[in-house]
Scaffold this active site. Structure first.
Site, PDB file in Angstrom:
ATOM      1  N   PHE A 109      -4.400   1.327  -2.109  1.00 16.80           N
ATOM      2  CA  PHE A 109      -3.008   1.446  -2.497  1.00 16.80           C
ATOM      3  C   PHE A 109      -2.399   2.537  -2.772  1.00 16.80           C
ATOM      4  O   PHE A 109      -3.004   3.568  -3.401  1.00 16.80           O
ATOM      5  CB  PHE A 109      -2.986   0.498  -4.008  1.00 16.80           C
ATOM      6  CG  PHE A 109      -1.768   0.243  -4.308  1.00 16.80           C
ATOM      7  CD1 PHE A 109      -0.955  -0.884  -3.851  1.00 16.80           C
ATOM      8  CD2 PHE A 109      -1.125   1.258  -5.327  1.00 16.80           C
ATOM      9  CE1 PHE A 109       0.371  -1.137  -4.295  1.00 16.80           C
ATOM     10  CE2 PHE A 109       0.087   0.801  -5.716  1.00 16.80           C
ATOM     11  CZ  PHE A 109       0.876  -0.247  -5.145  1.00 16.80           C
ATOM     12  N   ASP A 159      -4.967  10.740  -2.806  1.00 21.69           N
ATOM     13  CA  ASP A 159      -4.218  10.068  -3.613  1.00 21.69           C
ATOM     14  C   ASP A 159      -4.996   9.994  -4.829  1.00 21.69           C
ATOM     15  O   ASP A 159      -5.808   9.068  -5.189  1.00 21.69           O
ATOM     16  CB  ASP A 159      -3.788   8.758  -2.918  1.00 21.69           C
ATOM     17  CG  ASP A 159      -2.967   8.097  -3.707  1.00 21.69           C
ATOM     18  OD1 ASP A 159      -2.722   8.266  -5.033  1.00 21.69           O
ATOM     19  OD2 ASP A 159      -2.402   6.865  -3.515  1.00 21.69           O
ATOM     20  N   LYS A 165       0.997   8.815 -12.730  1.00 26.47           N
ATOM     21  CA  LYS A 165       0.319   7.904 -13.661  1.00 26.47           C
ATOM     22  C   LYS A 165       0.273   9.079 -15.113  1.00 26.47           C
ATOM     23  O   LYS A 165       1.030   8.992 -15.939  1.00 26.47           O
ATOM     24  CB  LYS A 165      -0.832   7.400 -13.385  1.00 26.47           C
ATOM     25  CG  LYS A 165      -0.647   6.275 -12.447  1.00 26.47           C
ATOM     26  CD  LYS A 165      -1.865   5.074 -12.231  1.00 26.47           C
ATOM     27  CE  LYS A 165      -1.498   3.969 -11.362  1.00 26.47           C
ATOM     28  NZ  LYS A 165      -0.769   3.139 -11.971  1.00 26.47           N
TER      29      LYS A 165
END
Ligand SMILES: Cc1ncc(COP(=O)(O)O)c(C=O)c1O
Length: 405
Positions: free
Chosen positions: A139, A223, A252
């Site tokens: 993702f 990532d 995040k």
């Protein structure tokens, strides 16, 4: 009608219904505890999906944001702002990279990473390199570029054509090798697949990707949107494999709840996106930068990364014990630092378990198709972790409620 139920019915009328949101409205938090408008308390072991690094309402973060808001919030990237320069310095110190670009989310950090990789080769007059190798079950976000890199049909369906990315099985270095060609600009990898179910790269895999990228003159992009900022017990999860990617995407946990993303790289890539070629109005604004700078300061001063290792080991032991207690409901637990998954048996209805957890006052999220994710704040206490696992045990005891009929 309580104030909460009135607002809930208005939410259902006015919010765009692309999320499946729980039927309560959260209004106040403190550390790893959070309350809804009816005054019900929840133990928050999801931390906004690995975002609230310092928990809710951390006094240092609150006062830094308030002070900065009263001083200077936003000036645009035509001008430097003080917290942003200090944040770049801090991020480079902590990560070992020399350049930081700022944006507003994980998907934007991935998008920038992909653009940087392509542009690196076009600026070297190697315009044939545009393809990205990414992984099944990954993702990377939801803008069209990041979505093209995302290797899960449930996010991609209906948005095609999504071009320029080849997906291969995660962990299969041979598949990566056989898909390498002179048109590959970069390999994009999560060191631990987060949304995919907290699946760690197999031993040696990231090192092998580094070797393959080097052999083919391609770049390696990590990532670390979900795994970065100390969550796995090191500042970057790639550090567990001693691998240094060319580009790292972060978001995040960086702002501790304030939206901010970042991309890190070294000097060799610093000329590839010259002024005008990429940017964002809000990226790295003074308020977001001050929030992130404060998160990093507290992370270091309170030694929260080492604490994440210790607490993570304890959580891992608690989840292994839970697995032994509930062998029919739990298949396995896995994780690192403060990012863990409890894989449930296919006969158990994950949505129901999550719903019963909420009723019992415990907030967790789903990762992958059949796992519960623990991604608490790095300030969570041992006793809160114990309480969370105990609440989950009570929910699982009521097994009949959760088994798919
Ligand atoms: C590994 C990874 N990359 C990118 C993203 C996208 O981040 P955002 O939701 O901030 O756009 C996420 C979000 O879950 C993620 O886990």
């Amino acid at each position: 009608m309580t104030e909460q139920s009135t607002l809930l019915s208005l939410a259902q009328r006015h919010l765009y219904p692309n999320y499946q949101q729980s039927p309560f409205i959260l209004c106040r938090g403190q550390g790893s505890q959070i309350w809804d408008m009816d005054g019900k308390r929840y133990l928050d072991l999801c931390a906004g999906i690995a975002v609230n690094t310092l928990g809710h309402a951390h006094p240092r973060l609150v006062s830094a944001i308030c002070e900065q808001a009263g001083q200077l919030m936003h000036v645009s990237n035509y001008f430097y702002n003080e917290p942003n320069v200090k944040l770049a310095i801090r991020l480079c110190e902590l990560s070992g990279y020399s350049r930081a670009f700022f944006c507003n989310s994980g998907t934007e950090a991935v998008e920038m990473s992909l653009k940087l990789a392509r542009r690196h080769f076009t600026s070297k007059k190697d315009s044939a390199r545009f393809r990205i190798i990414a992984f099944e079950n990954s993702f990377h976000g939801r803008t069209l570029g990041a979505l093209a890199a995302t290797g899960q049909a449930k996010y991609r369906d209906g948005f095609g054509p999504l071009l320029g990315v080849t997906h291969v099985p995660y962990g299969d270095a041979q598949a990566v090798r056989s898909n390498m060609a002179p048109d590959v600009a970069a390999i994009l990898v999560e060191p631990i697949q987060g949304e995919g179910g907290i699946i760690a790269a197999p031993e040696g895999f990231l090192q092998e990707l580094r070797r393959i990228a080097d052999e083919h003159g391609a770049l390696l992009i990590a990532d670390e949107v979900q795994t970065g900022i100390g969550r796995t017990g090191l500042f970057l999860a790639c550090g567990h494999s001693n691998v240094e990617p060319d580009i790292v995407a972060l978001a995040k946990g960086l702002g501790g709840g304030f939206p901010i993303g970042a991309v890190l790289c070294n000097e060799s890539l610093s000329a590839d996106l010259p002024p005008g070629s990429h940017g964002t109005t809000f990226g790295g604004n003074a308020l977001a930068s001050r929030a992130a700078l404060t998160v990093l300061d507290v992370l270091v001063e309170d030694d929260l990364i080492a604490a994440a290792r210790v607490k993570g080991e304890r959580l891992g032991r608690l989840l292994a014990e839970l697995n032994l207690k509930f062998p029919k409901q739990i298949v396995a637990s896995r994780g690192r630092g403060l990012l863990w998954a409890v894989e449930l048996d296919p006969s158990v209805d994950v949505s129901k378990v999550l719903e019963h957890c909420k009723n019992a006052g415990l907030l967790l999220t789903r990762a992958g198709s059949h796992a519960l994710r623990f991604s608490p704040s790095l300030t969570v206490s041992q006793s809160e972790l114990e309480e969370g696992v105990q609440l989950l045990a009570e929910v699982l005891k009521a097994e009949a409620l959760c088994v798919i009929c």
